[in-house]
Design a protein around this motif. Structure first.
Motif, short mmCIF file in Angstrom:
data_model
loop_
_atom_site.label_atom_id
_atom_site.label_comp_id
_atom_site.label_asym_id
_atom_site.label_seq_id
_atom_site.Cartn_x
_atom_site.Cartn_y
_atom_site.Cartn_z
N CYS A 6 0.81 -1.56 -0.20
CA CYS A 6 0.20 0.11 0.24
C CYS A 6 0.76 0.93 -0.08
O CYS A 6 0.86 2.68 -0.85
CB CYS A 6 -1.19 0.08 1.16
N THR A 7 1.94 1.47 0.64
CA THR A 7 2.93 1.88 0.30
C THR A 7 3.50 2.86 -0.94
O THR A 7 3.54 3.85 -1.01
CB THR A 7 4.10 1.80 1.48
N ALA A 8 3.69 1.70 -1.73
CA ALA A 8 4.14 1.79 -2.98
C ALA A 8 3.06 2.12 -3.08
O ALA A 8 3.20 3.37 -4.58
CB ALA A 8 5.12 0.54 -3.39
N LEU A 9 1.84 1.17 -3.44
CA LEU A 9 0.48 2.34 -4.37
C LEU A 9 0.18 4.07 -3.86
O LEU A 9 -0.11 4.80 -4.57
CB LEU A 9 -0.82 1.89 -3.74
N TRP A 10 0.30 4.44 -2.09
CA TRP A 10 0.08 5.45 -1.82
C TRP A 10 1.65 6.54 -3.09
O TRP A 10 1.53 7.63 -3.12
CB TRP A 10 0.56 5.53 -0.90
N TYR A 11 2.58 6.26 -2.67
CA TYR A 11 3.74 6.95 -2.96
C TYR A 11 3.85 6.79 -4.72
O TYR A 11 4.33 7.90 -5.41
CB TYR A 11 4.69 6.51 -2.83
N LEU A 12 2.96 6.18 -5.69
CA LEU A 12 3.48 6.13 -7.03
C LEU A 12 1.99 6.48 -7.61
O LEU A 12 1.87 7.28 -8.36
CB LEU A 12 3.64 5.00 -7.87
N SER A 54 -5.00 10.68 -16.49
CA SER A 54 -4.25 10.30 -16.15
C SER A 54 -4.45 9.14 -14.68
O SER A 54 -3.53 9.07 -14.02
CB SER A 54 -3.87 11.64 -15.49
N THR A 55 -5.35 9.51 -14.08
CA THR A 55 -6.02 8.65 -13.63
C THR A 55 -5.67 7.34 -13.69
O THR A 55 -5.62 6.21 -12.87
CB THR A 55 -7.18 8.75 -13.02
N LEU A 56 -6.02 6.51 -14.84
CA LEU A 56 -5.93 5.17 -15.26
C LEU A 56 -4.59 4.97 -14.82
O LEU A 56 -4.07 4.12 -14.37
CB LEU A 56 -6.59 4.84 -16.39
N PRO A 57 -3.60 5.75 -16.21
CA PRO A 57 -1.97 5.09 -15.89
C PRO A 57 -1.54 5.44 -14.13
O PRO A 57 -0.46 4.13 -13.46
CB PRO A 57 -1.33 6.19 -16.86
N ALA A 58 -2.36 5.69 -13.45
CA ALA A 58 -1.37 6.29 -12.64
C ALA A 58 -1.55 4.69 -11.33
O ALA A 58 -0.98 4.37 -10.70
CB ALA A 58 -2.37 7.48 -11.70
N VAL A 59 -3.45 4.74 -11.41
CA VAL A 59 -3.22 3.78 -11.45
C VAL A 59 -2.96 1.94 -11.21
O VAL A 59 -2.68 0.96 -10.68
CB VAL A 59 -5.15 3.14 -10.62
N CYS A 60 -2.36 1.78 -12.14
CA CYS A 60 -2.19 1.31 -13.76
C CYS A 60 -0.42 1.05 -12.25
O CYS A 60 0.29 -0.17 -12.19
CB CYS A 60 -2.02 0.80 -14.65
N VAL A 61 0.17 2.29 -12.59
CA VAL A 61 1.71 2.61 -12.58
C VAL A 61 2.06 1.88 -10.18
O VAL A 61 2.67 0.71 -10.68
CB VAL A 61 2.77 3.56 -12.53
N LEU A 63 -0.36 -0.06 -9.02
CA LEU A 63 -0.83 -1.68 -8.88
C LEU A 63 0.55 -2.50 -9.40
O LEU A 63 1.19 -3.30 -8.45
CB LEU A 63 -1.54 -1.81 -9.70
N ALA A 64 1.34 -1.51 -10.43
CA ALA A 64 2.33 -2.88 -11.03
C ALA A 64 3.48 -3.06 -9.85
O ALA A 64 4.60 -3.55 -9.78
CB ALA A 64 2.88 -2.23 -11.94
N GLY A 65 4.01 -0.54 -9.69
CA GLY A 65 5.02 -1.71 -8.12
C GLY A 65 4.69 -1.54 -6.73
O GLY A 65 6.09 -2.38 -6.50
N GLY A 66 3.57 -2.05 -7.10
CA GLY A 66 3.48 -2.30 -5.29
C GLY A 66 3.80 -4.20 -5.48
O GLY A 66 3.92 -4.71 -4.82
#
Length: 81
Positions: A6-12, A54-61, A63-66
């Motif tokens: 969740c930390t990675a999800l938040w910060y990305l 911008s929101t859709l790629p933000a969520v994808c990035v 999730l992938a980062g997390g």
């Protein structure tokens, strides 16, 4: 889907999403004088697409980062320094 950080999800995700939304707000503020004088027309569809774009790629990035962080944490072993 496995566990994710969740930390990675938040910060990305949050900075990318906020930047996209801020961009839409700034463009509306800067374009307001042209819209009020009749030199341009405001397109709410374009603003919605910009925010969603911008929101859709933000969520994808996020999730992938997390997921990447969790996978890397599972394989991490302490080493001698």
């Amino acid at each position: 889907m496995g566990r994710l950080s969740c930390t990675a999800l938040w910060y990305l995700s949050v900075p990318i999403g906020v930047a996209g939304c801020a961009g839409a707000v700034v463009s509306a503020v800067l374009g307001y004088p042209m819209v009020t004088t009749g030199g341009a027309r405001w397109a709410p569809e374009l603003t919605a697409v910009t925010v969603a774009g911008s929101t859709l790629p933000a969520v994808c990035v996020g999730l992938a980062g997390g997921q990447g962080v969790v996978a890397r944490a599972r394989s991490w072993r302490p080493g001698a320094d």
